[in-house]
Design a protein around this motif. Structure first.
Motif, PDB file in Angstrom:
ATOM      1  N   VAL A 359     -62.247  48.612 122.200  1.00 41.94           N
ATOM      2  CA  VAL A 359     -62.888  48.437 123.504  1.00 41.94           C
ATOM      3  C   VAL A 359     -63.974  47.377 123.406  1.00 41.94           C
ATOM      4  CG1 VAL A 359     -64.036  49.604 125.418  1.00 41.94           C
ATOM      5  CG2 VAL A 359     -62.427  50.874 123.983  1.00 41.94           C
ATOM      6  N   VAL A 360     -63.892  46.363 124.281  1.00 43.92           N
ATOM      7  CA  VAL A 360     -64.873  45.281 124.316  1.00 43.92           C
ATOM      8  C   VAL A 360     -65.485  45.211 125.720  1.00 43.92           C
ATOM      9  CG1 VAL A 360     -63.689  43.967 122.524  1.00 43.92           C
ATOM     10  CG2 VAL A 360     -63.131  43.567 124.931  1.00 43.92           C
ATOM     11  N   SER A 361     -66.544  44.453 125.847  1.00 44.47           N
ATOM     12  CA  SER A 361     -67.247  44.372 127.132  1.00 44.47           C
ATOM     13  C   SER A 361     -66.589  43.392 128.095  1.00 44.47           C
ATOM     14  CB  SER A 361     -68.712  43.976 126.915  1.00 44.47           C
ATOM     15  OG  SER A 361     -69.376  44.934 126.116  1.00 44.47           O
ATOM     16  N   THR A 362     -66.163  42.241 127.574  1.00 43.07           N
ATOM     17  CA  THR A 362     -65.633  41.191 128.451  1.00 43.07           C
ATOM     18  C   THR A 362     -64.342  40.617 127.871  1.00 43.07           C
ATOM     19  OG1 THR A 362     -66.843  39.431 127.318  1.00 43.07           O
ATOM     20  CG2 THR A 362     -67.976  40.582 129.133  1.00 43.07           C
ATOM     21  N   ASP A 363     -63.611  39.862 128.707  1.00 45.00           N
ATOM     22  CA  ASP A 363     -62.384  39.199 128.259  1.00 45.00           C
ATOM     23  C   ASP A 363     -62.669  38.172 127.170  1.00 45.00           C
ATOM     24  OD1 ASP A 363     -60.350  40.418 129.793  1.00 45.00           O
ATOM     25  OD2 ASP A 363     -60.985  39.310 131.563  1.00 45.00           O
ATOM     26  N   ARG A 364     -63.828  37.542 127.223  1.00 44.10           N
ATOM     27  CA  ARG A 364     -64.173  36.535 126.209  1.00 44.10           C
ATOM     28  C   ARG A 364     -64.188  37.127 124.809  1.00 44.10           C
ATOM     29  NH1 ARG A 364     -69.048  32.638 128.309  1.00 44.10           N
ATOM     30  NH2 ARG A 364     -67.842  31.511 129.889  1.00 44.10           N
ATOM     31  N   LYS A 366     -62.307  39.296 123.571  1.00 38.32           N
ATOM     32  CA  LYS A 366     -60.975  39.603 123.037  1.00 38.32           C
ATOM     33  C   LYS A 366     -60.553  38.605 121.966  1.00 38.32           C
ATOM     34  CE  LYS A 366     -58.826  42.143 126.867  1.00 38.32           C
ATOM     35  NZ  LYS A 366     -57.616  42.263 127.687  1.00 38.32           N
ATOM     36  N   LEU A 367     -60.808  37.327 122.211  1.00 42.01           N
ATOM     37  CA  LEU A 367     -60.403  36.303 121.246  1.00 42.01           C
ATOM     38  C   LEU A 367     -61.155  36.457 119.931  1.00 42.01           C
ATOM     39  CD1 LEU A 367     -58.345  34.014 121.368  1.00 42.01           C
ATOM     40  CD2 LEU A 367     -60.226  32.433 121.839  1.00 42.01           C
ATOM     41  N   SER A 368     -62.439  36.829 119.990  1.00 36.62           N
ATOM     42  CA  SER A 368     -63.227  37.038 118.768  1.00 36.62           C
ATOM     43  C   SER A 368     -62.686  38.222 117.971  1.00 36.62           C
ATOM     44  CB  SER A 368     -64.699  37.273 119.125  1.00 36.62           C
ATOM     45  OG  SER A 368     -65.247  36.156 119.771  1.00 36.62           O
ATOM     46  N   VAL A 369     -62.354  39.316 118.674  1.00 42.97           N
ATOM     47  CA  VAL A 369     -61.797  40.493 117.999  1.00 42.97           C
ATOM     48  C   VAL A 369     -60.455  40.142 117.367  1.00 42.97           C
ATOM     49  CG1 VAL A 369     -60.857  42.803 118.370  1.00 42.97           C
ATOM     50  CG2 VAL A 369     -63.014  42.152 119.454  1.00 42.97           C
ATOM     51  N   LEU A 370     -59.628  39.404 118.112  1.00 50.90           N
ATOM     52  CA  LEU A 370     -58.333  38.982 117.582  1.00 50.90           C
ATOM     53  C   LEU A 370     -58.518  38.156 116.316  1.00 50.90           C
ATOM     54  CD1 LEU A 370     -55.250  38.761 117.863  1.00 50.90           C
ATOM     55  CD2 LEU A 370     -55.613  36.797 119.379  1.00 50.90           C
ATOM     56  N   ARG A 395     -52.032  27.819 120.589  1.00 51.50           N
ATOM     57  CA  ARG A 395     -52.704  26.555 120.245  1.00 51.50           C
ATOM     58  C   ARG A 395     -53.940  26.802 119.383  1.00 51.50           C
ATOM     59  NH1 ARG A 395     -51.814  25.143 125.674  1.00 51.50           N
ATOM     60  NH2 ARG A 395     -53.976  25.732 126.133  1.00 51.50           N
ATOM     61  N   HIS A 396     -54.726  27.798 119.765  1.00 50.19           N
ATOM     62  CA  HIS A 396     -55.987  28.078 119.066  1.00 50.19           C
ATOM     63  C   HIS A 396     -55.752  28.417 117.591  1.00 50.19           C
ATOM     64  CE1 HIS A 396     -60.214  29.367 118.811  1.00 50.19           C
ATOM     65  NE2 HIS A 396     -59.766  30.358 118.059  1.00 50.19           N
ATOM     66  N   PHE A 397     -54.712  29.219 117.326  1.00 52.18           N
ATOM     67  CA  PHE A 397     -54.474  29.678 115.948  1.00 52.18           C
ATOM     68  C   PHE A 397     -53.321  28.929 115.268  1.00 52.18           C
ATOM     69  CE2 PHE A 397     -56.434  33.442 117.972  1.00 52.18           C
ATOM     70  CZ  PHE A 397     -57.459  33.683 117.074  1.00 52.18           C
ATOM     71  N   ILE A 470     -56.418  45.618 122.552  1.00 50.77           N
ATOM     72  CA  ILE A 470     -57.778  45.143 122.835  1.00 50.77           C
ATOM     73  C   ILE A 470     -58.001  45.238 124.343  1.00 50.77           C
ATOM     74  CG2 ILE A 470     -59.446  43.291 122.522  1.00 50.77           C
ATOM     75  CD1 ILE A 470     -57.609  42.140 120.342  1.00 50.77           C
ATOM     76  N   MET A 471     -58.926  46.107 124.759  1.00 46.70           N
ATOM     77  CA  MET A 471     -59.163  46.380 126.185  1.00 46.70           C
ATOM     78  C   MET A 471     -60.635  46.217 126.516  1.00 46.70           C
ATOM     79  SD  MET A 471     -57.121  49.812 127.371  1.00 46.70           S
ATOM     80  CE  MET A 471     -55.523  49.709 128.153  1.00 46.70           C
ATOM     81  N   THR A 472     -60.908  45.724 127.716  1.00 48.60           N
ATOM     82  CA  THR A 472     -62.283  45.761 128.192  1.00 48.60           C
ATOM     83  C   THR A 472     -62.579  47.176 128.701  1.00 48.60           C
ATOM     84  OG1 THR A 472     -61.719  45.182 130.464  1.00 48.60           O
ATOM     85  CG2 THR A 472     -62.122  43.358 128.929  1.00 48.60           C
ATOM     86  N   VAL A 473     -63.845  47.469 128.904  1.00 47.34           N
ATOM     87  CA  VAL A 473     -64.236  48.784 129.420  1.00 47.34           C
ATOM     88  C   VAL A 473     -63.566  49.035 130.767  1.00 47.34           C
ATOM     89  CG1 VAL A 473     -66.170  50.190 130.216  1.00 47.34           C
ATOM     90  CG2 VAL A 473     -66.435  48.749 128.175  1.00 47.34           C
TER      91      VAL A 473
END
Length: 497
Positions: A359-364, A366-370, A395-397, A470-473
């Motif tokens: 569980v994360v706070s924002t969509d942003r 998600k990429l850091s957790v990934l 592209r990022h990875f 990976i989900m936001t609140v």
């Protein structure tokens, strides 16, 4: 002839003896269970709970659930979490209770306690089925059927009761809800069979399903992923003479089926997706197989159920539908097999992956957790919902992205350690070395999608497997019901912040 009769008599005597022994064993088990039950009721003491009624507690042990009306022909069953009972569909859960939903057709999907069977009422003793645009019922039932299903019907004649054009699916649903199985059991004719293909060695659960299919000619198989549904279907294609049709959701599954059809040298098989109605319309087949048959009740795809065939099979590990049309899955495929997974779990035939909701706070975030998860290298599928998101992550990875336009999808996945996949990877992919699945995006509260994605891991032979969402609140609040279908099957979800 006398020797043959004598041999049959001896065989019958042996079977009768075995049955009696099995019954004796079962009766001894029941007696032991009742004795243990009585001991537990006597020994359990709750000094911290004032006014505990021990007699009422004994009654609770006899019936540890509450049956409550939900709506017409539907009930809630409320069961304490410490009672291992799986019934129908898990609707929601609290820290202390599981709340299931059952209706009359659930009894075909898994065994129910006797008390619940009694409350559901008897199954119909008469027959009602849909054949070639007609509703055919048992003699003497015509007027009752005409009155009950009048809104789907328009005429009675010497052939039966005619169904309004386009209303067959609605009538099938009503018949199922009333307790009828509106398909015609048809034992498989020996003249339609080839010898089993070389290399086909069915496991006990596959042999059971095959025997039921020989008996009924129309069966829906609902085993967990990795239990050999495609293997069995391809072998049956090789065993049946004449034209066969296999319908699958997408090109990825076509590739998967082609591997098994080649393995068993199955001939005269037409392999199509559910979007290829124009290629099958008006044709007749000896056998039709509907893979991922939970799709079949959809208004567009249900027309495949009207294709003429002598026999049929349906395969799915997730017979759920968000539109509530689960009854039609049975109506359009056949006798249900394997919806209760308890024996697979007890035999450790399937493993439970570790399931984590991060569980994360924002969509942003998600990429850091990934990025943190990917620091541990392992064979991984990253699921997304939007094509743009998949392209961005790829592209990022610097990972490949498999989606609708990708050719040779299985080859791409097999050749890469990490692959980003769209919905095309939700169903039918069997990756034996898969170690991890990660969901970054998903389709709302779809329980079917959640189970399909997690079940990709059930095909794996790796010792450690995990599924992370990976989900936001806000997403957890709105779509947390996705996990109910996993919990219903006995899988635990860890929530991590």
């Amino acid at each position: 002839m006398t020797e043959e009769l004598l041999a049959r008599w001896r065989e019958a005597q042996d079977k009768l003896k075995q049955a009696k022994e099995a019954l004796d064993d079962f009766q001894q088990f029941v007696v032991k269970f009742q004795e243990e039950q009585a001991k537990i009721a006597e020994k359990l003491q709750f000094p911290s709970v004032a006014g505990l009624d021990h007699e009422a507690f004994k009654q609770f042990l006899n019936q540890p659930y509450l049956l409550m009306p939900r709506r017409q022909d539907s009930w809630y069953v409320v069961v304490p979490k410490f009672v291992d009972m799986q019934l129908g569909w898990l609707e929601w859960t609290t820290p202390s209770y599981n709340v299931f939903v059952i209706n009359k057709y659930v009894r075909w999907m898994a065994p129910l306690p006797h008390e619940i069977e009694e409350r559901l009422g008897p199954t119909p003793t008469t027959q009602a089925k849909v054949v070639d645009g007609l509703l055919k019922v048992s003699a003497g039932m015509e007027e009752q059927a005409w009155q009950r299903y009048r809104k789907y019907l328009y005429k009675r004649d010497q052939f039966g009761i005619r169904i309004k054009r386009g209303y067959e699916r609605h009538l099938l649903s009503s018949l199922i809800q009333d307790g009828y199985l509106p398909f015609t059991p048809r034992p498989v004719d020996e003249e339609d069979l080839n010898p089993p293909p070389v290399g086909f060695e069915p496991l006990p659960h596959q042999k059971e399903a095959l025997d039921l299919w020989f008996r009924w000619g129309a069966v829906g198989v609902y085993w967990p992923g990795g239990m050999g549904k495609t293997y069995l279907g391809a072998a049956i294609c090789a065993m049946i003479k004449g034209k066969k049709l296999v319908v699958v959701p997408n090109i990825t599954e076509k590739e998967q089926w082609q591997v098994y059809l080649r393995k068993f040298n199955a001939r005269d098989v037409q392999l199509e997706t559910y979007s290829a109605w124009h290629k099958v319309q008006g044709k007749d087949y000896v056998l039709i197989i509907y893979d991922e048959c939970h799709r079949l009740p959809a208004p567009v795809w249900s027309r495949f159920a009207t294709v003429e065939s002598k026999y049929r099979l349906g395969f799915s590990a997730t017979p759920y539908r968000e539109d509530g049309r689960e009854d039609l899955i049975i109506a359009l495929t056949g006798y249900p097999v394997g919806l209760s997974w308890e024996h697979f779990l007890q035999a450790k035939a399937i493993r439970k992956p570790r399931i984590i909701c991060k569980v994360v706070s924002t969509d942003r975030e998600k990429l850091s957790v990934l990025e943190d998860l990917l620091k541990i290298p392992m064979k991984t599928l990253i699921f997304v919902e939007l094509i743009a998101s998949g392209e961005k992550i790829a592209r990022h990875f610097n990972f490949p992205f498999v989606y609708g336009n990708t050719k040779d999808r299985l080859d791409v996945i097999n050749k890469n350690l990490v692959t980003v996949v769209s919905r095309v990877g939700d169903e039918g992919i069997s990756i034996k070395d898969l170690e991890r699945t990660i969901e970054v995006e998903f389709l709302g509260g779809s329980r079917r999608q959640e189970t399909q994605r997690a079940y990709r891991l059930l095909h794996s032979v790796k010792p450690e497997i995990s599924h992370t969402v990976i989900m936001t609140v806000n997403e957890l609040d709105q779509f947390g019901r996705r996990f109910l279908a996993l919990e219903e099957k006995g899988f635990k979800v860890e929530y991590v912040t």
